[in-house]
Write an enzyme that holds these catalytic residues in place. Structure first.
Site, PDB file in Angstrom:
ATOM      1  N   VAL A   1       3.929  -1.588   3.376  1.00 53.23           N
ATOM      2  CA  VAL A   1       3.443  -0.168   3.583  1.00 53.23           C
ATOM      3  C   VAL A   1       4.562   0.693   3.047  1.00 53.23           C
ATOM      4  CG1 VAL A   1       2.331   2.230   4.480  1.00 53.23           C
ATOM      5  CG2 VAL A   1       1.242  -0.277   5.145  1.00 53.23           C
ATOM      6  N   LYS A   2       4.309   1.606   2.054  1.00 58.23           N
ATOM      7  CA  LYS A   2       5.291   2.357   1.445  1.00 58.23           C
ATOM      8  C   LYS A   2       4.913   4.035   2.063  1.00 58.23           C
ATOM      9  CE  LYS A   2       6.658   4.244  -3.087  1.00 58.23           C
ATOM     10  NZ  LYS A   2       7.114   3.682  -4.255  1.00 58.23           N
ATOM     11  N   THR A   3       5.803   4.726   2.303  1.00 54.62           N
ATOM     12  CA  THR A   3       5.550   6.099   2.890  1.00 54.62           C
ATOM     13  C   THR A   3       6.713   7.029   2.766  1.00 54.62           C
ATOM     14  OG1 THR A   3       4.468   7.495   4.528  1.00 54.62           O
ATOM     15  CG2 THR A   3       6.065   5.728   5.215  1.00 54.62           C
TER      16      THR A   3
ATOM     17  N   ASP B   1      12.410   2.366  -1.079  1.00 54.56           N
ATOM     18  CA  ASP B   1      11.727   1.951  -2.574  1.00 54.56           C
ATOM     19  C   ASP B   1      12.234   3.003  -3.189  1.00 54.56           C
ATOM     20  OD1 ASP B   1      10.685   1.112  -4.636  1.00 54.56           O
ATOM     21  OD2 ASP B   1       8.542   1.281  -4.176  1.00 54.56           O
TER      22      ASP B   1
ATOM     23  N   GLY C   1       0.938  -1.130  -0.129  1.00 50.21           N
ATOM     24  CA  GLY C   1      -0.053  -0.105  -0.004  1.00 50.21           C
ATOM     25  C   GLY C   1       0.843   1.346  -0.055  1.00 50.21           C
TER      26      GLY C   1
END
Ligand code: R5P
Length: 293
Positions: free
Chosen positions: A204-206, A252, A174
């Site tokens: 989760v990517k933030t 990422d 997400g």
């Protein structure tokens, strides 16, 4: 239904208590199926527990981004230095050799292009699980606009992808996307990352932010950071280092690698921070050594 008003402010993240492993190295994912765990073990190195993801999916909203004009020229040679390739199915099928044996994280939503003023307006699924499995994907990336005009559609896409992901053993990444008017504060990322994990994202990517250790602690599954706009190499390595120190399980990263004058050396240097506990200074020294040798 929790009340929206009058809630106590979350404040005790128990940073001194480590998370139980549940027989599997990746946080919060010990109760998933064998296939899901096998894919997670391709995405994250089971020894370091971390992942170096190379993001080159920018063209799906930005067209020909600087550094991505020719994916076969700029990205294909970088693949051996990453754990995970993150791109669209169109880019990967057309420009990345199928002999690349890195794990794939397929960009699985379409969003508003840069021609629109605010990209947070909408999002929808851009591929189905059958095609993702045909490509041997290890994860699908779903962009979500918590607090934006596209919140409802994008969270719906996340839930539908998570349903298919649990059915076939494919983790969903997400992505907490920030639109034009959306804030990039720890308060916002605490909210958005937790919502995505609770709705079924396995990763989760933030973005990195102040008090990132709280964001990482409050997210029950592994969190990775995006790189964002190009920074001087030393600064990008410092951001990666601080994120890992604060609990991120990987990066990422796109522009800070493929827009570097020395993308292979930069990719390797980020990998040293992610997997080998290099400090930012050590990694920058390594980068300088690589480009001067
Ligand atoms: C965001 O979801 C983008 O599509 C990229 O994958 C992400 O921002 C990582 O790339 P960059 O490090 O260039 O921000």
């Amino acid at each position: 239904m929790a009340d929206a008003v009058g809630n106590k402010v979350a404040k005790d993240y128990h940073l001194d208590i480590s998370v139980p492993q549940d027989g599997f190295f990746a946080k919060g994912l010990g109760n998933t199926d064998w296939g899901m765990k096998n894919r997670l073990s391709r995405l994250f190195n089971p020894i370091s527990g971390n992942s170096m993801m190379l993001a080159f999916d920018h063209g799906y909203i930005m067209g020909c981004t600087a550094g991505l004009e020719r994916l076969d020229v700029s990205i294909a040679p970088l693949c051996p230095y990453a754990d995970v390739l993150m791109g669209t199915r169109g880019a990967i099928r057309s420009c990345i050799p199928p002999t690349a044996n890195q794990a794939l994280c397929l960009r699985a939503t379409h969003d508003s292009s840069v021609l629109f003023d605010d990209m947070s307006q909408g999002s929808g699924l851009a591929l189905d699980m059958e095609d993702a499995l045909r490509m041997n994907a290890s994860a699908l990336a779903i962009q979500c606009f918590v607090g934006g005009a596209g919140e409802r559609d994008s969270l719906d896409a996340l839930c539908r992808a998570a349903d298919a992901g649990y059915r076939y053993g494919v983790p969903i990444l997400g992505v907490t996307a920030v639109g034009k008017e959306m804030e990039r504060t720890s308060k916002y990322f605490l909210l958005a990352t937790r919502i995505l994990a609770e709705l079924g994202a396995s990763i989760v990517k933030t973005y990195y932010c102040d008090e990132f250790e709280k964001v990482a602690a409050g997210c029950p599954v592994p969190i990775v950071i995006a790189g964002g706009k190009k920074l001087p190499e030393a600064d990008a390595l410092t951001m990666a280092y601080r994120a890992i120190q604060s609990g991120a399980r990987g990066v990422d990263m796109g522009r800070n690698i493929f827009q570097s004058q020395h993308p292979i050396a930069m990719c390797q240097a980020v990998g040293k921070v992610v997997h080998e506990a290099f400090t930012d200074r050590e990694a920058y020294q390594f980068y300088l050594h690589q480009i001067n040798s």
